[in-house]
Design a protein around this motif. Structure first.
Motif, PDB file in Angstrom:
ATOM      1  N   ARG A  55       6.252 -10.396   9.712  1.00 29.82           N
ATOM      2  CA  ARG A  55       5.461  -9.671   8.718  1.00 29.82           C
ATOM      3  C   ARG A  55       4.038  -9.531   9.243  1.00 29.82           C
ATOM      4  NH1 ARG A  55       6.925 -10.120   3.433  1.00 29.82           N
ATOM      5  NH2 ARG A  55       7.728 -12.213   3.832  1.00 29.82           N
ATOM      6  N   PRO A  56       3.490  -8.317   9.327  1.00 27.76           N
ATOM      7  CA  PRO A  56       2.113  -8.187   9.821  1.00 27.76           C
ATOM      8  C   PRO A  56       1.114  -8.741   8.807  1.00 27.76           C
ATOM      9  CG  PRO A  56       2.898  -6.077   9.005  1.00 27.76           C
ATOM     10  CD  PRO A  56       4.073  -7.009   8.952  1.00 27.76           C
ATOM     11  N   THR A  57      -0.019  -9.188   9.307  1.00 26.48           N
ATOM     12  CA  THR A  57      -1.095  -9.593   8.406  1.00 26.48           C
ATOM     13  C   THR A  57      -1.814  -8.349   7.893  1.00 26.48           C
ATOM     14  OG1 THR A  57      -2.772  -9.721  10.142  1.00 26.48           O
ATOM     15  CG2 THR A  57      -1.407 -11.694   9.777  1.00 26.48           C
ATOM     16  N   PHE A  58      -2.593  -8.516   6.841  1.00 28.45           N
ATOM     17  CA  PHE A  58      -3.375  -7.385   6.347  1.00 28.45           C
ATOM     18  C   PHE A  58      -4.395  -6.935   7.391  1.00 28.45           C
ATOM     19  CE2 PHE A  58      -1.955  -9.182   2.235  1.00 28.45           C
ATOM     20  CZ  PHE A  58      -1.341  -8.042   1.736  1.00 28.45           C
ATOM     21  N   ASP A  59      -4.983  -7.884   8.108  1.00 27.28           N
ATOM     22  CA  ASP A  59      -5.936  -7.511   9.157  1.00 27.28           C
ATOM     23  C   ASP A  59      -5.257  -6.666  10.229  1.00 27.28           C
ATOM     24  OD1 ASP A  59      -8.100  -8.703   7.996  1.00 27.28           O
ATOM     25  OD2 ASP A  59      -8.020 -10.536   9.205  1.00 27.28           O
ATOM     26  N   GLU A  60      -4.048  -7.019  10.621  1.00 33.98           N
ATOM     27  CA  GLU A  60      -3.327  -6.230  11.621  1.00 33.98           C
ATOM     28  C   GLU A  60      -3.057  -4.822  11.111  1.00 33.98           C
ATOM     29  OE1 GLU A  60      -0.816  -9.747  13.940  1.00 33.98           O
ATOM     30  OE2 GLU A  60      -0.006  -8.862  12.113  1.00 33.98           O
TER      31      GLU A  60
ATOM     32  N   TYR B 180       3.862   1.778   2.400  1.00 35.13           N
ATOM     33  CA  TYR B 180       3.310   2.466   1.223  1.00 35.13           C
ATOM     34  C   TYR B 180       2.673   1.453   0.272  1.00 35.13           C
ATOM     35  CZ  TYR B 180       3.149   5.643  -2.806  1.00 35.13           C
ATOM     36  OH  TYR B 180       2.737   6.404  -3.874  1.00 35.13           O
ATOM     37  N   ASN B 181       1.572   1.867  -0.354  1.00 31.62           N
ATOM     38  CA  ASN B 181       0.738   0.992  -1.201  1.00 31.62           C
ATOM     39  C   ASN B 181       0.100  -0.139  -0.393  1.00 31.62           C
ATOM     40  OD1 ASN B 181       2.005   0.925  -4.660  1.00 31.62           O
ATOM     41  ND2 ASN B 181       1.397   2.616  -3.350  1.00 31.62           N
ATOM     42  N   SER B 182       0.012   0.065   0.946  1.00 30.24           N
ATOM     43  CA  SER B 182      -0.518  -0.963   1.854  1.00 30.24           C
ATOM     44  C   SER B 182       0.205  -2.300   1.667  1.00 30.24           C
ATOM     45  CB  SER B 182      -2.034  -1.134   1.675  1.00 30.24           C
ATOM     46  OG  SER B 182      -2.704  -0.011   2.191  1.00 30.24           O
ATOM     47  N   ARG B 183       1.513  -2.187   1.535  1.00 34.66           N
ATOM     48  CA  ARG B 183       2.356  -3.381   1.476  1.00 34.66           C
ATOM     49  C   ARG B 183       2.898  -3.643   2.882  1.00 34.66           C
ATOM     50  NH1 ARG B 183       4.952  -5.084  -2.907  1.00 34.66           N
ATOM     51  NH2 ARG B 183       6.962  -5.005  -1.817  1.00 34.66           N
ATOM     52  N   PRO B 184       2.744  -4.855   3.395  1.00 30.04           N
ATOM     53  CA  PRO B 184       3.212  -5.132   4.763  1.00 30.04           C
ATOM     54  C   PRO B 184       4.714  -4.914   4.906  1.00 30.04           C
ATOM     55  CG  PRO B 184       1.799  -6.904   3.954  1.00 30.04           C
ATOM     56  CD  PRO B 184       2.093  -6.029   2.775  1.00 30.04           C
ATOM     57  N   MET B 185       5.109  -4.442   6.088  1.00 30.70           N
ATOM     58  CA  MET B 185       6.527  -4.354   6.395  1.00 30.70           C
ATOM     59  C   MET B 185       7.126  -5.752   6.291  1.00 30.70           C
ATOM     60  SD  MET B 185       7.232  -1.109   7.467  1.00 30.70           S
ATOM     61  CE  MET B 185       8.239  -0.909   8.911  1.00 30.70           C
ATOM     62  N   VAL B 186       8.295  -5.851   5.676  1.00 31.97           N
ATOM     63  CA  VAL B 186       8.868  -7.176   5.466  1.00 31.97           C
ATOM     64  C   VAL B 186       9.485  -7.682   6.764  1.00 31.97           C
ATOM     65  CG1 VAL B 186       9.294  -6.689   3.046  1.00 31.97           C
ATOM     66  CG2 VAL B 186      11.134  -6.356   4.684  1.00 31.97           C
TER      67      VAL B 186
ATOM     68  N   ASN C 106      -6.513  -2.951  10.987  1.00 32.27           N
ATOM     69  CA  ASN C 106      -7.120  -2.726  12.304  1.00 32.27           C
ATOM     70  C   ASN C 106      -6.374  -1.707  13.146  1.00 32.27           C
ATOM     71  OD1 ASN C 106      -9.198  -4.514  11.754  1.00 32.27           O
ATOM     72  ND2 ASN C 106      -8.138  -6.265  12.666  1.00 32.27           N
ATOM     73  N   ARG C 107      -5.210  -1.264  12.702  1.00 29.55           N
ATOM     74  CA  ARG C 107      -4.545  -0.159  13.390  1.00 29.55           C
ATOM     75  C   ARG C 107      -5.256   1.165  13.139  1.00 29.55           C
ATOM     76  NH1 ARG C 107       0.502  -2.563  11.690  1.00 29.55           N
ATOM     77  NH2 ARG C 107       0.653  -0.980  10.050  1.00 29.55           N
ATOM     78  N   ASP C 108      -5.991   1.244  12.044  1.00 29.33           N
ATOM     79  CA  ASP C 108      -6.747   2.457  11.751  1.00 29.33           C
ATOM     80  C   ASP C 108      -8.043   2.462  12.565  1.00 29.33           C
ATOM     81  OD1 ASP C 108      -4.776   2.845   9.886  1.00 29.33           O
ATOM     82  OD2 ASP C 108      -6.023   2.397   8.148  1.00 29.33           O
ATOM     83  N   ILE C 109      -8.476   3.663  12.946  1.00 33.09           N
ATOM     84  CA  ILE C 109      -9.676   3.798  13.757  1.00 33.09           C
ATOM     85  C   ILE C 109     -10.682   4.681  13.009  1.00 33.09           C
ATOM     86  CG2 ILE C 109     -10.633   4.662  15.930  1.00 33.09           C
ATOM     87  CD1 ILE C 109      -7.884   4.060  17.202  1.00 33.09           C
TER      88      ILE C 109
END
Length: 421
Positions: free
Chosen positions: A405-410, A383-389, A413-416
């Motif tokens: 912790r995923p990167t913001f790009d990851e 939520y709020n585009s905060r990466p999973m810790v 890029n999951r969205d299509i």
């Protein structure tokens, strides 16, 4: 007991100082202790010594593969409530004969998955589910062991959102209809009725509701045996609470819970299963966060952390309490401060505590949420585009990241984006 202690003024997880992990991983992060996980499992396993038993960890509390592997190697079975959890258990090396499948809404696909992969038993919760499992099992040429979950209408005296044994809850069949439903199940092809399942809720801090439920299960066992059913296994659930607020009276110990089971059902010549989750994982984990700001409000101070409700939703969802402590031990006699402890998410509900008295901390300091190993990381979101810790596991002097912790790009890029755009 856990293995998070101050040494030389610094909070350690087993033999590792928390600032060392924070420097390597960044904050916030979840942190689990191998020694605490195994110790808590063994308290139940050893407590039931003398009874034929299996301790099935309720993996909805924390389903990280490394956590499951620790417990599997200690001898735990698994209690799963979805096809995904079943596959996680198998991936961690748990054989099908040690996996119990619970839950009120098992799908045809999940049933087939577990039958084909191997299953200890299905805990059934309704007549429609019985009919569907019979259909799936016979289509696969299988006969599967089942228990039926009975709802004893016992007030667990816990939070309304985690009570499961009252008549208004969605779980199980009314115990008053059990003999009728067992007769129906026994007549269905593909099902082998082997026992009774009963679970009344989570975070129970008194043994009295357990005793009431177990007495009802004993009476039902005797009645069903008289009806001709081979009741040889009792799944008595879990739900024993942990001391989130350490100043309060401590909940019963696992040995007291196990002794109650022995007292109530020990004479029945049955195999006993229990499904602890929170008590195994809860105090085995911390959420470690950094103070971003201390903000002066009109009539209070706000301690603004880099952890938020998307990382630990329990306070927002249940008004739950987590002790928050500084990673650097306060000096003896240090004056405490009072804070509203909040995160950066744009929701007023992003509040961990109000008017909380604790040691004084400042921007950049590390703090730790105790008792965060259960229903923390598994309920987190972006939520709020905060990466999973990230999640980190400690074993003696070693630590490893067990979920990065995923990167913001990851994340992005999951969205299509559809081709037509």
């Amino acid at each position: 007991m856990d293995h998070f202690l101050y040494r030389d003024g610094v909070l350690h997880a087993e033999d590792v100082p928390l600032p060392e992990i924070a420097a390597a991983v960044g904050t916030p992060f979840y942190l689990y202790s191998t020694a605490t996980l195994t110790r808590h499992f063994r308290l139940f396993d050893e407590g039931l010594a003398g009874l034929d038993h299996l301790v099935c960890y309720a993996m909805k509390a924390n389903s990280n593969q490394a956590v499951l592997k620790v417990l599997a190697e200690a001898g735990a079975g698994m209690d799963v409530v979805s096809g995904g959890e079943y596959l996680r258990a198998k991936a961690a090396g748990v054989p099908g004969e040690k996996i119990v499948f619970s839950g009120v809404g098992k799908t045809r696909e999940e049933m087939a998955l577990a039958i084909q992969g191997g299953i200890r038993q299905f805990n059934l919760e309704s007549e429609p589910e019985m009919l569907l499992l019979s259909e799936v099992a016979t289509s696969l040429g299988a006969t599967v062991p089942v228990t039926i979950r009975v709802n004893p209408d016992v007030d667990a005296k816990t939070h309304a959102k985690i009570a499961t044994g009252k008549s208004e809850n969605k779980f199980g069949i009314p115990i008053s209809r059990a003999r009728e439903v067992y007769a129906q199940a026994a007549a269905l092809p593909g099902l082998e009725v082997i026992g009774i399942d009963c679970h009344i809720g989570s975070q129970l801090t008194d043994l009295t509701p357990f005793a009431e439920a177990f007495d009802l299960v004993v009476s039902l066992t005797e009645a069903l045996r008289a009806d001709g059913h081979d009741i040889r296994r009792l799944d008595l659930g879990g739900g024993l609470g942990i001391p989130y607020e350490r100043s309060n009276e401590a909940p019963p110990l696992p040995i007291e819970f196990c002794n109650l089971i022995k007292e109530k059902v020990g004479h029945l010549d049955v195999e006993v299963e229990i499904e602890p989750g929170r008590l195994i994982a809860g105090n085995a984990g911390l959420l470690v966060s950094k103070v971003i700001f201390v903000k002066e409000g009109e009539d209070r101070q706000f301690l603004i952390l880099d952890a938020a409700m998307n990382d630990l939703i329990r306070p927002a969802m249940y008004d739950s309490y987590h002790e928050v402590i500084p990673v650097i031990e306060p000096a003896p006699g240090a004056e405490p401060a009072t804070y509203d402890i909040v995160g950066p998410v744009c929701e007023s509900g992003d509040t961990f505590a109000k008017r909380r008295a604790m040691a004084k901390v400042g921007a950049g300091d590390l703090v730790a949420f105790r008792s965060a190993g259960a229903y923390g990381a598994v309920m987190s979101s972006e939520y709020n585009s905060r990466p999973m810790v990230p999640e980190v596991l400690v074993h003696e002097h070693q630590f490893a990241v067990i979920r990065p912790r995923p990167t913001f790009d990851e994340m992005i890029n999951r969205d299509i984006i559809p081709e037509w755009m």
